[in-house]
Scaffold this active site. Structure first.
Site, mmCIF file in Angstrom:
data_model
loop_
_atom_site.group_PDB
_atom_site.id
_atom_site.type_symbol
_atom_site.label_atom_id
_atom_site.label_comp_id
_atom_site.label_asym_id
_atom_site.label_seq_id
_atom_site.Cartn_x
_atom_site.Cartn_y
_atom_site.Cartn_z
ATOM 1 N N HIS A 41 0.832 -1.213 0.000
ATOM 2 C CA HIS A 41 0.000 0.000 0.000
ATOM 3 C C HIS A 41 0.867 1.265 0.000
ATOM 4 O O HIS A 41 0.741 2.120 -0.883
ATOM 5 C CB HIS A 41 -0.929 -0.009 1.223
ATOM 6 C CG HIS A 41 -1.824 1.188 1.322
ATOM 7 N ND1 HIS A 41 -3.129 1.181 0.894
ATOM 8 C CD2 HIS A 41 -1.597 2.435 1.789
ATOM 9 C CE1 HIS A 41 -3.657 2.376 1.088
ATOM 10 N NE2 HIS A 41 -2.755 3.162 1.642
ATOM 11 N N GLU A 42 1.750 1.370 0.975
ATOM 12 C CA GLU A 42 2.589 2.568 1.073
ATOM 13 C C GLU A 42 3.527 2.649 -0.139
ATOM 14 O O GLU A 42 3.827 3.745 -0.618
ATOM 15 C CB GLU A 42 3.383 2.583 2.380
ATOM 16 C CG GLU A 42 2.532 2.554 3.666
ATOM 17 C CD GLU A 42 1.447 3.622 3.742
ATOM 18 O OE1 GLU A 42 1.635 4.718 3.182
ATOM 19 O OE2 GLU A 42 0.391 3.347 4.347
ATOM 20 N N HIS A 50 1.739 4.508 -2.813
ATOM 21 C CA HIS A 50 1.792 5.963 -2.600
ATOM 22 C C HIS A 50 3.162 6.505 -3.029
ATOM 23 O O HIS A 50 3.266 7.532 -3.685
ATOM 24 C CB HIS A 50 1.626 6.286 -1.105
ATOM 25 C CG HIS A 50 0.203 6.286 -0.626
ATOM 26 N ND1 HIS A 50 -0.770 7.072 -1.186
ATOM 27 C CD2 HIS A 50 -0.405 5.618 0.398
ATOM 28 C CE1 HIS A 50 -1.924 6.883 -0.533
ATOM 29 N NE2 HIS A 50 -1.729 5.996 0.429
ATOM 30 N N GLU A 54 -4.889 7.826 -3.030
ATOM 31 C CA GLU A 54 -5.364 6.575 -2.437
ATOM 32 C C GLU A 54 -5.653 5.545 -3.536
ATOM 33 O O GLU A 54 -5.488 4.347 -3.331
ATOM 34 C CB GLU A 54 -6.612 6.882 -1.608
ATOM 35 C CG GLU A 54 -6.866 5.987 -0.446
ATOM 36 C CD GLU A 54 -5.686 5.821 0.511
ATOM 37 O OE1 GLU A 54 -5.549 4.699 1.008
ATOM 38 O OE2 GLU A 54 -4.919 6.767 0.768
HETATM 39 ZN ZN ZN Z 1 -3.118 5.270 1.897
#
Ligand code: ZN
Length: 499
Positions: free
Chosen positions: A264-265, A268, A294
């Site tokens: 997830h990170e 980003h 997101e």
């Molecule tokens: Zn996030």
């Protein structure tokens, strides 16, 4: 040579230096600072933030922005600089309308409110938080009223986190999702459930860190332009061009948690690392579009990371680093990372019920800002909605309205952006398959970097040059729709659960 423009660029550079100092200190505070060093770090952050705040509210700065926005100068600017002047002038004007003593009151109340929320959550007692929440709601309404006296406060809040978004559009998208997901969840629950006992056990933390680095490298995180550290909650931080960092948190018994936080990170960070350097020093390199950001982290985490084929080329590698996985078949692992069931806590939810958690929060925020429901009635309203959407009722408010910190510091209007991100992902997935072919095949053949290159080219490199709606129009050639996401869920989960 435009002298005002040169001066303006120099001025922004100075602001950026102060911002870099406070961001770096914040990074240190959240990852490395020992308890006895907290106070002086926070002092220093206050010092540098005030420097930058003063520069951004100075009359001299306003005058430059006004001058550059006059048509004869504005038309000479390149697109990125036009966007910069427009955005910063709007912020400057908005900010100038807020009385200083009011702003100070809001900042201090917000800090107290956060503390009150922490205590209330710990003691599972909403009454401790009620007066603060009440105050934060009215302060936030007043704040928006100063900035944009003619606008509806909730619409301004939504637009702050996801420019160009409004409650009517969101309501339409979320209603369509709700109508599709509630019956899907019922079907999933009526189906045979997987046996996940094989995953129980203890997983070495250092090995989890190696897995994280292997995954970050696999998806395209650039270790020459970023770093990884440990923190209480995983987050991503853009420090400056060439330096986008991520953190992770590790649980000995839940390796899946650090695995998916890393992905997830990483998503980003890949966004931040791939913004075109030509936008350096302009507003375009700052991506305040929370939904779009997101969408990138969730694309990696859910659409790619929770696809079985993502693991085909690297599952043996996972087993080398965390030997327990050598005895867990990929099929069982796949069921574990796609185990759908209603639960109380948003941050622990699977990708399907997560959507319902966000719909609940959007409906709550509408109740607060549009229907003006009294604050003391909110916990019961939360529980009713939880029952309606997920079929479960919290036994205390820590499992209910007290679980998230967002409202305690006044971040109303932020939640919908999480789900908007998922909705954009459905559309990106559809488009990638049209242009590059079957995602399953690309992943199974270990060609994930082709997906990253596609995202870099279509989305990341443009920073915030376009807002999310414009990105969708440019990339997918159509208006925003929840249908692709619903199609993805229906197809994937009917296969997994066999209905
Ligand atoms: Zn996030």
């Amino acid at each position: 040579m435009n002298q005002t423009l040169e001066k303006f660029k120099e001025y922004l550079k100075e602001v950026r230096q102060y911002d870099l100092a406070s961001t770096l200190l914040t990074w240190d505070l959240q990852t490395m600072t020992p308890p006895k060093g907290l106070e002086s770090k926070m002092d220093a952050i206050g010092f540098f933030s005030t420097k930058s705040f003063r520069l951004l509210t100075a009359a001299e700065y306003g005058a430059m922005l006004e001058e550059l926005s006059a048509p004869e100068q504005f038309n000479e600017l390149d697109t990125a600089m036009q966007i910069t002047v427009k955005r910063y002038l709007r912020e400057y004007r908005r900010f100038k309308r807020v009385p200083e003593d009011f702003y100070t009151e809001m900042v201090t109340t917000s800090a107290r409110s956060e503390k009150a929320w922490e205590k209330a959550r710990e003691e599972k007692d909403f009454s401790l938080f009620l007066p603060y929440l009440d105050k934060m709601i009215s302060l936030k309404k007043q704040y928006i009223n100063y900035m944009e006296p003619d606008e509806d406060p909730y619409e301004v809040l939504l637009d702050t986190y996801e420019e160009g978004m409004d409650s009517v559009t969101i309501e339409k998208l979320f209603t369509e999702l709700k109508e599709g997901l509630v019956p899907l969840l019922a079907k999933i629950q009526a189906s045979p459930q997987p046996d996940l006992s094989a995953l129980a056990g203890s997983y070495d933390i250092d090995a989890q860190k190696k897995v994280q680095n292997m995954l970050l490298d696999y998806i395209g995180f650039d270790f020459e332009a970023g770093a990884v550290a440990q923190s209480a909650h995983p987050f991503t931080m853009d420090l400056c061009p060439g330096d986008t960092r991520v953190t992770n948190h590790y649980y000995e018994t839940q390796p899946i948690s650090s695995i998916f936080s890393a992905i997830h990170e990483g998503g980003h960070a890949i966004f931040g690392q791939n913004i075109d350097p030509v936008y350096e020093g302009t507003a375009v390199e700052q991506v305040n579009l929370m939904g779009l950001h997101e969408s990138q982290s969730r694309f990696y985490e859910n659409i790619l990371g929770r696809n079985k084929n993502f693991w085909v080329p690297i599952y043996a590698k996972l087993g080398e680093l965390l030997p327990q996985f050598q005895t867990i078949p990929l099929d069982v692992f796949y069921r574990a990372i796609n185990d759908v069931h209603p639960s109380f806590i948003r941050t622990e939810a699977d990708e399907v019920t997560y959507c319902l958690h966000i719909i609940l929060r959007f409906e709550m925020e509408k109740a607060i800002f549009k229907d003006h429901v009294p604050t003391e009635k909110l916990p019961a309203l939360w529980n009713d909605k939880m029952e309606e959407l997920l079929g479960i009722r919290p036994s205390n408010d820590a499992e209910g309205i007290l679980q998230d910190m967002h409202w305690s510091d006044g971040s109303f209007g932020y939640f919908p952006s999480y789900l908007l991100g998922n909705i954009y992902d459905g559309m990106f997935l559809e488009q990638i398959e049209k242009e590059l072919g079957s995602l399953d095949t690309i992943l199974a053949e270990g060609r994930i970097r082709e997906i990253t290159a596609w995202l870099n080219e279509k989305i990341h490199k443009h920073g915030s040059l376009y807002n999310s709606r414009e990105v969708l129009q440019r990339v997918c050639g159509r208006e925003i729709s929840a249908k692709p996401l619903l199609d993805y869920f229906n197809k994937k989960y009917s296969e997994i659960y066999g209905f």
